[in-house]
Design an enzyme around this catalytic site. Structure first.
Site, PDB file in Angstrom:
ATOM      1  N   TYR A 175       1.937  -3.440   6.824  1.00  0.00           N
ATOM      2  CA  TYR A 175       1.748  -3.107   5.247  1.00  0.00           C
ATOM      3  C   TYR A 175       1.628  -4.543   4.471  1.00  0.00           C
ATOM      4  CZ  TYR A 175       1.438  -0.834   0.693  1.00  0.00           C
ATOM      5  OH  TYR A 175       0.930  -0.453  -0.657  1.00  0.00           O
ATOM      6  N   LYS A 179      -1.686  -6.275   2.711  1.00  0.00           N
ATOM      7  CA  LYS A 179      -2.053  -6.294   1.268  1.00  0.00           C
ATOM      8  C   LYS A 179      -1.884  -7.788   0.957  1.00  0.00           C
ATOM      9  CE  LYS A 179      -2.053  -1.939   0.312  1.00  0.00           C
ATOM     10  NZ  LYS A 179      -3.396  -1.399  -0.399  1.00  0.00           N
TER      11      LYS A 179
HETATM   12  N1  LIG Z   1       2.064   4.555  -4.466  1.00  0.00           N
HETATM   13  C1  LIG Z   1       2.861   3.473  -4.630  1.00  0.00           C
HETATM   14  O1  LIG Z   1       3.711   2.986  -4.705  1.00  0.00           O
HETATM   15  C2  LIG Z   1       1.737   1.898  -4.366  1.00  0.00           C
HETATM   16  C3  LIG Z   1       2.242   0.797  -4.509  1.00  0.00           C
HETATM   17  C4  LIG Z   1       1.407  -0.397  -4.125  1.00  0.00           C
HETATM   18  C5  LIG Z   1       0.290  -0.237  -3.749  1.00  0.00           C
HETATM   19  N2  LIG Z   1      -0.314   0.994  -3.526  1.00  0.00           N
HETATM   20  C6  LIG Z   1      -1.567   1.082  -3.183  1.00  0.00           C
HETATM   21  O2  LIG Z   1      -2.277   1.861  -3.988  1.00  0.00           O
HETATM   22  C7  LIG Z   1      -3.340   2.468  -3.340  1.00  0.00           C
HETATM   23  C8  LIG Z   1      -3.385   3.975  -3.758  1.00  0.00           C
HETATM   24  O3  LIG Z   1      -2.166   4.573  -3.159  1.00  0.00           O
HETATM   25  P1  LIG Z   1      -1.634   6.148  -3.757  1.00  0.00           P
HETATM   26  O4  LIG Z   1      -0.224   5.776  -3.743  1.00  0.00           O
HETATM   27  O5  LIG Z   1      -2.281   6.540  -4.805  1.00  0.00           O
HETATM   28  O6  LIG Z   1      -2.066   6.766  -2.240  1.00  0.00           O
HETATM   29  P2  LIG Z   1      -2.234   8.476  -1.884  1.00  0.00           P
HETATM   30  O7  LIG Z   1      -1.580   8.456  -0.600  1.00  0.00           O
HETATM   31  O8  LIG Z   1      -1.638   9.256  -3.141  1.00  0.00           O
HETATM   32  O9  LIG Z   1      -3.592   8.462  -2.081  1.00  0.00           O
HETATM   33  C9  LIG Z   1      -4.591   7.668  -1.218  1.00  0.00           C
HETATM   34  C10 LIG Z   1      -5.999   8.275  -1.215  1.00  0.00           C
HETATM   35  O10 LIG Z   1      -6.769   7.554  -0.320  1.00  0.00           O
HETATM   36  C11 LIG Z   1      -7.370   8.267   0.575  1.00  0.00           C
HETATM   37  N3  LIG Z   1      -7.628   7.530   1.811  1.00  0.00           N
HETATM   38  C12 LIG Z   1      -6.537   7.225   2.781  1.00  0.00           C
HETATM   39  N4  LIG Z   1      -7.363   6.634   3.677  1.00  0.00           N
HETATM   40  C13 LIG Z   1      -8.638   6.711   3.520  1.00  0.00           C
HETATM   41  C14 LIG Z   1      -9.932   5.992   4.234  1.00  0.00           C
HETATM   42  N5  LIG Z   1      -9.690   5.561   5.575  1.00  0.00           N
HETATM   43  N6  LIG Z   1     -10.900   6.383   3.601  1.00  0.00           N
HETATM   44  C15 LIG Z   1     -11.123   6.917   2.383  1.00  0.00           C
HETATM   45  N7  LIG Z   1      -9.979   7.512   1.825  1.00  0.00           N
HETATM   46  C16 LIG Z   1      -8.869   7.253   2.146  1.00  0.00           C
HETATM   47  C17 LIG Z   1      -6.410   9.548   0.569  1.00  0.00           C
HETATM   48  O11 LIG Z   1      -7.221  10.680   1.227  1.00  0.00           O
HETATM   49  C18 LIG Z   1      -5.815   9.485  -0.791  1.00  0.00           C
HETATM   50  O12 LIG Z   1      -6.750  10.574  -1.330  1.00  0.00           O
HETATM   51  C19 LIG Z   1      -3.194   2.242  -1.735  1.00  0.00           C
HETATM   52  O13 LIG Z   1      -4.120   1.035  -1.354  1.00  0.00           O
HETATM   53  C20 LIG Z   1      -1.759   1.719  -1.630  1.00  0.00           C
HETATM   54  O14 LIG Z   1      -1.343   0.771  -0.618  1.00  0.00           O
HETATM   55  C21 LIG Z   1       0.458   2.245  -3.816  1.00  0.00           C
END
Ligand SMILES: NC(=O)c1ccc[n+]([C@@H]2O[C@H](COP(=O)([O-])OP(=O)(O)OC[C@H]3O[C@@H](n4cnc5c(N)ncnc54)[C@H](O)[C@@H]3O)[C@@H](O)[C@H]2O)c1
Length: 274
Positions: A175, A179
């Site tokens: 991860y 990133k």
């Molecule tokens: N939630 C956190 O704490 C956090 C922290 C840092 C970064 N992020 C990043 O933010 C972004 C969104 O995270 P989130 O927490 O909303 O996640 P989440 O799991 O709630 O939502 C992710 C969405 O992306 C979709 N998805 C996953 N793989 C996919 C693919 N191959 N093609 C198309 N759609 C796909 C899923 O179906 C889902 O609807 C991610 O890149 C994650 O790494 C999240």
């Protein structure tokens, strides 16, 4: 998981005073079916942007589109079911959105997955999956958007990195590496495409309350209490707190910001104590 973007904040955004320049902009959001992606869709809809929403989860995307249409009846929403790791499907989705709306102004390159596995147990399959979604998918979407934006001579791309693309954490080798790659890809695109009128930045969130974090807590891979205590502002982030950062970075208010990863983590990465 519900987003807590307050009615009050939504009403102020809907007045279109702060981010007036985003009205009518065509905003392409990947991973828009839930979490941060859906929160960004709501925030941009409140600013009267036109939305192109992509997700691989068809039913999640259906629910997201229905909820957006109920909340913003005038919103123009185009939905694409596709995985970001499928380069041909990504190109088709961008082509369909361009045909529907005539342009692509903003890409919120958000789809991503967690990969929280001790490194000695991390398989090649785990590693490749994290790289495929978090790096290859971000690249395919940025390149597809960049082709239209360079023809237009304008555009904004926001790639979703993480604070864990900038600081390290144990048991997250794939991860963190993925990133960090997003943060570097962001810099390369920013310096290469700046002269084409395209600004590229990354957003680097800390812990945000979404299904991604929920799943890790349920799997016993994350301790919410410890995490909250470790965060200087004493709580996790809300999806709308990342969405409003995206509004700012996509807007004319951020017109000289290019090539950066902007951190929103409640102070987590500033804090070096345990
Ligand atoms: N939630 C956190 O704490 C956090 C922290 C840092 C970064 N992020 C990043 O933010 C972004 C969104 O995270 P989130 O927490 O909303 O996640 P989440 O799991 O709630 O939502 C992710 C969405 O992306 C979709 N998805 C996953 N793989 C996919 C693919 N191959 N093609 C198309 N759609 C796909 C899923 O179906 C889902 O609807 C991610 O890149 C994650 O790494 C999240």
């Amino acid at each position: 998981m519900t987003d807590s973007l307050s009615a009050d904040m939504l009403a102020r955004l809907a007045q279109g005073k702060t981010f007036q320049d985003l009205a009518n902009k065509v905003v392409f959001i990947t991973g828009a079916g839930s979490g941060i992606g859906l929160a960004m869709a709501r925030a941009f809809a409140a600013c009267e942007a036109r939305l192109a929403l992509l997700d691989m989860d068809a039913s999640g995307l259906d629910r997201a589109v229905a909820s957006l249409r109920a909340e913003f009846p005038a919103a123009q929403v185009h939905a694409c079911v596709a995985g970001v790791t499928d380069e041909a499907a990504v190109n088709e989705a961008f082509s369909a959105v361009h045909a529907a709306f005539g342009r692509i102004d903003v890409l919120l390159n958000n789809a991503g997955i967690s990969m929280n596995v001790p490194t000695l147990s991390l398989t090649g399959e785990h590693w490749r999956k994290a790289m495929d979604v978090n790096v290859n998918g971000v690249f395919y979407c940025a390149q597809a958007a960049g082709r239209y934006m360079s023809e237009q001579g304008s555009g904004v791309i926001l790639n979703m990195s993480s604070m864990y693309g900038l600081v390290a954490a144990p048991e997250r080798a794939a991860y963190c590496t993925s990133k960090a790659a997003v943060a570097m890809l962001t810099k390369v695109l920013a310096i290469e495409w700046g002269k084409l009128g395209i600004r590229v930045n990354a957003i680097a969130p800390g812990y945000v309350k979404t299904a991604l974090v929920d799943d890790l807590v349920k799997a016993g891979r994350m301790d919410l209490d410890a995490l909250t205590k470790r965060t200087p502002i004493g709580r996790m982030g809300e999806p709308h707190e990342i969405a409003t950062l995206a509004l700012f970075l996509a807007s004319e208010h951020a017109s000289f910001i290019n090539g950066h990863a902007v951190v929103a983590d409640g102070g987590w990465s500033a804090y070096s104590y345990i």
